[in-house]
Design an enzyme around this catalytic site. Structure first.
Site, mmCIF file in Angstrom:
data_model
loop_
_atom_site.group_PDB
_atom_site.id
_atom_site.type_symbol
_atom_site.label_atom_id
_atom_site.label_comp_id
_atom_site.label_asym_id
_atom_site.label_seq_id
_atom_site.Cartn_x
_atom_site.Cartn_y
_atom_site.Cartn_z
ATOM 1 N N ASP A 139 -2.330 -2.090 1.603
ATOM 2 C CA ASP A 139 -2.251 -1.298 0.129
ATOM 3 C C ASP A 139 -3.244 -0.294 -0.075
ATOM 4 O O ASP A 139 -4.175 -1.028 -0.571
ATOM 5 C CB ASP A 139 -2.111 -2.378 -0.907
ATOM 6 C CG ASP A 139 -1.752 -2.035 -2.326
ATOM 7 O OD1 ASP A 139 -1.355 -0.949 -2.670
ATOM 8 O OD2 ASP A 139 -2.218 -2.939 -3.283
ATOM 9 N N ASP A 327 0.135 5.760 -3.018
ATOM 10 C CA ASP A 327 0.231 4.133 -2.980
ATOM 11 C C ASP A 327 0.922 3.798 -1.895
ATOM 12 O O ASP A 327 2.343 3.605 -2.119
ATOM 13 C CB ASP A 327 0.346 3.753 -4.181
ATOM 14 C CG ASP A 327 0.259 2.184 -4.212
ATOM 15 O OD1 ASP A 327 -0.478 1.596 -3.233
ATOM 16 O OD2 ASP A 327 0.426 1.753 -5.351
#
EC number: 3.4.23.-
Length: 443
Positions: A139, A327
């Protein structure tokens, strides 16, 4: 004929000429200047590639993906104009994901698998902590590493692989340290912190801070495909107290010839993450460099312009934020309402529906391409076929299937989030130098 900015073409290649976009004083017209190619990035030897494989047993859940994205960034849905739309019956959904196989043995080249789940909601990777194996999410939108562990309740641990500090020869407590990740809808993980060896397919950090939650929210418990998270954002986002800790990427960078992470996350096809080098066979054309503003801890780039479909005019954002976060931990694209409204204005019978949580449309609708600026100089093209994220319900009047869009509103928040919908369209390199992103079309 007016020159045009450099745009990723229909095959996601880069056009041969590179241009800057600049606003002429006093005019709402875009002029162009020639710009040389970025300095080539050195190809490296010390690198690790993490191959991903496709998970065939997924459950599409567009509204769930949007809710998760809102929760992650603390976005409260407000200011969105929802239609009543009584002619809509949502599909029921099972939020409990199919458990992902834990077949995680790396081969002798250091290549491991990465498995997308729930319509590519998450790209999961085999990770070893203290010699114990897990499946975790990589992430770039956060900076904590944490894992399901023996301190959690039996109910919380059910269905997950569990880290046991007592079985690790390298584990040590980080004295008096705690971590606390909290999301907008009260999703959370918090607890104590230890130090241990973390390995992702041969990318190894020997003294990595690892959160060992004593409690996690139900959303993490139900997500039985994932045993935790590897945060690859900047250290400013790390939540460990009383002293922030370095992210896995920051620590790993010292062991790499180049401090880079390349993400090739293609739709419906094998893709990969690669630490330490950039494989020229994974992209077409030249890599171009986009400056990153990491003051908030994110991989944040300037993004102030857009256009939709065959519209010849580039639009400059007049309301909302003029930047976006890259992201890998978010599925959808969350953009300013000005952009999302302009996009769905060009989709027949599209509407924002409360019961669905966002924009839906007939699944057989023709979807236009979306172009968003990255930095001052380039437009990235997201093909229309990537904008049909999942089936979401039926029209009770016509019986036709309705689908959920891959681009949705950021609900007027101070963040635009470019998630996996964008990564499926372009090859992206995260570079700690600068810092910067390097982008190109997928090969």
């Amino acid at each position: 004929m007016q020159n045009r900015p450099r745009v990723f073409d229909s095959a996601m290649n880069l056009s041969p000429n590179m241009h800057f976009l600049s606003l002429m004083p006093g005019l709402l017209l875009l002029s162009l200047q020639v710009h040389t190619s970025p300095t080539p990035l050195k190809k490296t030897i010390r690198s690790v590639r993490i191959e991903r494989i496709r998970q065939p047993n997924y459950v599409p859940d567009g509204p769930g993906a949007l809710k998760k994205a809102y929760a992650k960034f603390g976005i409260i849905p407000s200011g969105i104009s929802f239609d009543s739309f009584e002619d809509f019956t949502p599909f029921s959904s099972d939020n409990v994901r199919n458990t992902v196989s834990k077949a995680m043995q790396a081969n002798e080249t250091g290549i491991v698998t990465n498995t997308p789940t729930n319509n590519d909601v998450e790209y999961l990777s085999p990770v070893t902590i203290g010699g114990q194996k897990f499946v975790m999410n990589l992430d770039t939108g956060s900076s904590d590493t944490w894992v399901f562990n023996t301190q959690l309740s039996e109910d919380a641990k059910r269905g997950h692989s569990i880290f046991d500090p007592a079985k690790s020869k390298a584990f040590s407590d980080l004295e008096d340290a705690t971590f606390n990740i909290t999301y907008g809808d009260a999703s959370f993980a918090f607890g104590r912190v230890g130090i241990d060896t973390v390995d992702i397919g041969g990318a190894t950090v020997q003294k990595q801070a690892v959160g060992l939650p004593t409690d996690v929210s139900g959303s993490f418990i139900l997500d039985q495909a994932s045993d935790g998270l590897i945060g690859l954002g900047f250290d400013e986002l790390n939540t460990v107290e009383p002293q922030q800790q370095k992210s896995f990427f920051t620590n790993l960078a010292a062991n790499l010839d180049e401090p880079v992470l390349a993400a090739q996350l293609k739709k419906g096809a094998p893709g990969s993450y690669e630490f330490g080098s950039i494989d020229e066979t994974k992209f077409k054309g030249d890599l171009v460099t986009i400056p990153v503003n990491n003051s908030r801890g994110f991989w944040e780039v300037k993004s102030t312009m857009f256009k939709v479909g065959k519209d010849e005019q580039l639009h400059r954002i007049t309301k909302g934020v003029g930047s976006a976060i890259a992201d890998t931990g978010t599925t959808l694209m969350l953009v300013n309402e000005e952009i999302v409204n302009s996009y769905y204005d060009q989709v027949d019978n599209a509407r924002s529906v409360y019961a669905a949580g966002g924009f839906i449309f007939p699944c057989n609708a023709t979807l236009p391409d979306l172009y968003v600026s990255l930095g001052d100089t380039h437009l990235a093209r997201i093909p229309g076929d990537l904008m049909n994220f999942s089936k979401v319900g039926l029209s009770t009047e016509t019986g036709e299937e309705l689908c959920f869009g891959g681009v949705q509103s950021n609900s007027g928040s101070g963040l635009q989030v470019f998630g996996d919908v964008l990564f499926k369209a372009i090859f992206v390199v995260f570079d700690l130098r600068g810092p910067s992103l390097h982008v190109a079309g997928h090969a």
